[in-house]
Design a protein around this motif. Structure first.
Motif, short mmCIF file in Angstrom:
data_model
loop_
_atom_site.label_atom_id
_atom_site.label_comp_id
_atom_site.label_asym_id
_atom_site.label_seq_id
_atom_site.Cartn_x
_atom_site.Cartn_y
_atom_site.Cartn_z
N ASP A 8 0.84 -1.21 0.00
CA ASP A 8 0.00 0.00 0.00
C ASP A 8 0.87 1.25 0.00
OD1 ASP A 8 -2.47 -1.25 -0.05
OD2 ASP A 8 -2.57 -1.44 2.13
N PHE A 9 1.92 1.24 0.82
CA PHE A 9 2.86 2.36 0.87
C PHE A 9 3.51 2.57 -0.50
CE2 PHE A 9 6.88 4.43 1.42
CZ PHE A 9 6.73 5.31 2.47
N ILE A 234 12.33 -0.05 -8.74
CA ILE A 234 11.34 -0.74 -7.90
C ILE A 234 11.99 -1.23 -6.61
CG2 ILE A 234 9.87 -2.80 -7.75
CD1 ILE A 234 9.43 -2.44 -10.84
N LEU A 235 13.19 -1.80 -6.72
CA LEU A 235 13.92 -2.22 -5.51
C LEU A 235 14.20 -1.03 -4.60
CD1 LEU A 235 16.54 -4.78 -6.91
CD2 LEU A 235 14.74 -5.25 -5.22
N GLY A 236 14.58 0.11 -5.21
CA GLY A 236 14.81 1.32 -4.43
C GLY A 236 13.56 1.80 -3.74
N SER A 237 12.42 1.66 -4.41
CA SER A 237 11.14 2.07 -3.83
C SER A 237 10.77 1.18 -2.65
CB SER A 237 10.03 2.01 -4.89
OG SER A 237 10.32 2.87 -5.97
N PHE A 238 11.00 -0.12 -2.78
CA PHE A 238 10.78 -1.04 -1.66
C PHE A 238 11.67 -0.66 -0.48
CE2 PHE A 238 8.55 -4.16 -4.38
CZ PHE A 238 7.62 -4.63 -3.49
N SER A 239 12.93 -0.34 -0.78
CA SER A 239 13.87 0.05 0.28
C SER A 239 13.37 1.29 1.00
CB SER A 239 15.26 0.31 -0.32
OG SER A 239 15.76 -0.83 -0.94
N PHE A 240 12.92 2.27 0.23
CA PHE A 240 12.39 3.50 0.83
C PHE A 240 11.18 3.20 1.70
CE2 PHE A 240 9.46 7.20 0.43
CZ PHE A 240 10.22 8.12 1.16
N ALA A 241 10.30 2.30 1.22
CA ALA A 241 9.11 1.92 1.99
C ALA A 241 9.50 1.30 3.33
CB ALA A 241 8.26 0.94 1.19
N PHE A 242 10.46 0.38 3.32
CA PHE A 242 10.87 -0.27 4.56
C PHE A 242 11.56 0.71 5.50
CE2 PHE A 242 10.89 -4.29 1.88
CZ PHE A 242 9.75 -4.79 2.47
N PHE A 262 -2.54 5.76 2.74
CA PHE A 262 -3.89 6.18 2.34
C PHE A 262 -3.97 6.37 0.83
CE2 PHE A 262 -6.65 9.74 1.16
CZ PHE A 262 -7.88 9.25 1.56
N VAL A 263 -3.00 7.07 0.27
CA VAL A 263 -2.98 7.28 -1.19
C VAL A 263 -2.87 5.94 -1.90
CG1 VAL A 263 -1.71 8.32 -3.11
CG2 VAL A 263 -1.99 9.59 -0.98
#
Length: 328
Positions: A8-9, A234-242, A262-263
């Protein structure tokens, strides 16, 4: 269906990037031609966020227990109905007030062709529906053995890399984005191993992603990079999320986490509002306030878009007719 907070994030983060990239105007001022840094920023953002949406869609679909027929009925309600509804409004506005549109056509037939054959302004939904048309009947086969998934992945790569599909009905684009959609099956199958790897090296992955997506991709014109770079983003985005979710007990990180989640939960509805709120924002900032410097225009247009879209998401949720039309 199991809910993943980081997914979701991630959807929320990518949707924020959609609004931000739209804030780097192409119309009525083309910042990407006048300012090289605007071109680089737009290029960097656009290098991965749409493939990320398709990978997440495949990730969530891969373990669905719904039958193929049920899936397609669901996608008719959740994808096709909102697509037709929003395109009908956009179509009407472009015909009646063409000066507001970034792209316009001279005849009704050209507009119809634009929407029926080339996805119109909401091509993401068009492509996603085309992908489901082909993948839904194969769902049980793909769920049985990861080898079938990898085989389909190789076939899609071969078809797109050799340019064997026409652009009509966005078959070529559906094939390219289908690579990321099917990759979502692989990611889901080995998700906990991938997650542990990202958690272990999250800062290193994020820095590599910023370097590759933010700087290297705009300087090296190698065709194969269009497959590699999105995965790094995409891997960088997952890293940012975590990184953010690990710190969500902190007030600032907690607010960022809640806002992006929420978004993400209402990412479809936010996406449907993109073009409409952009017209209002850029008209107000550029035509009424007469701002032309991107340092002021980009953040203002972005802020106005987000406020209007959030208000729209809340408002449509409360109106039964709009609730169905917007895919809630």
């Amino acid at each position: 269906m199991k809910r993943f907070e980081e997914i979701d994030f991630l959807k929320g983060f990518c949707m924020i990037l959609v609004f931000f990239q739209h804030s780097i105007l192409y119309f009525p001022i083309d910042f990407t031609k006048e300012y090289h840094w605007c071109w680089m920023l737009s290029h960097a953002i656009g290098s991965f966020f749409m493939p990320c949406f398709f990978l997440v869609s495949g990730f969530l679909f891969s373990k669905s227990t719904k039958s193929g027929n049920t899936v397609m009925k669901d996608k008719l309600k959740r994808i096709l109905v909102p697509y037709v509804f929003v395109c009908a409004i956009t179509f009407s506005v472009k015909l009646c007030v063409p000066q507001l549109a970034f792209s316009s056509y001279e005849s009704f037939g050209e507009y119809a062709k634009y929407y029926l054959l080339y996805g119109g302004d909401r091509w993401f939904l068009y492509v996603l529906f085309v992908i489901f048309l082909f993948v839904a009947p194969l769902k049980q086969l793909l769920q049985k053995n990861i080898c079938w998934v990898i085989g389909l992945l190789i076939m899609l790569f071969f078809l797109y890399y050799n340019s064997l599909l026409p652009y009509e009905f966005l078959l070529s684009k559906s094939c390219y984005m289908g690579i990321f959609f099917i990759s979502g099956f692989v990611v889901r199958e080995y998700y906990y191993q991938i997650k542990n790897f990202i958690l272990k090296y999250k800062w290193e992955i994020l820095l590599v992603s910023l370097f590759v997506n933010g700087w290297l991709f705009s300087r090296i014109n190698i065709y194969v990079l269009m497959y590699i770079v999105p995965y790094i983003g995409i891997l960088g985005s997952f890293s940012f999320a975590f990184i953010i979710l690990e710190r969500k007990r902190n007030h600032i990180y907690g607010f960022i986490s809640r806002a992006l989640t929420f978004v993400g939960v209402y990412s479809l509805q936010f996406y449907l509002f993109t073009g409409f709120v952009l017209v209002v924002a850029r008209t107000f900032v550029v035509n009424i306030l007469n701002f032309s410097n991107p340092i002021y225009v980009i953040p203002l247009v972005f802020l106005i878009q987000m406020v209007l879209a959030t208000m729209g998401v809340f408002a449509c949720k409360k109106v039964p007719l709009l609730n169905k039309a917007m895919g809630y």
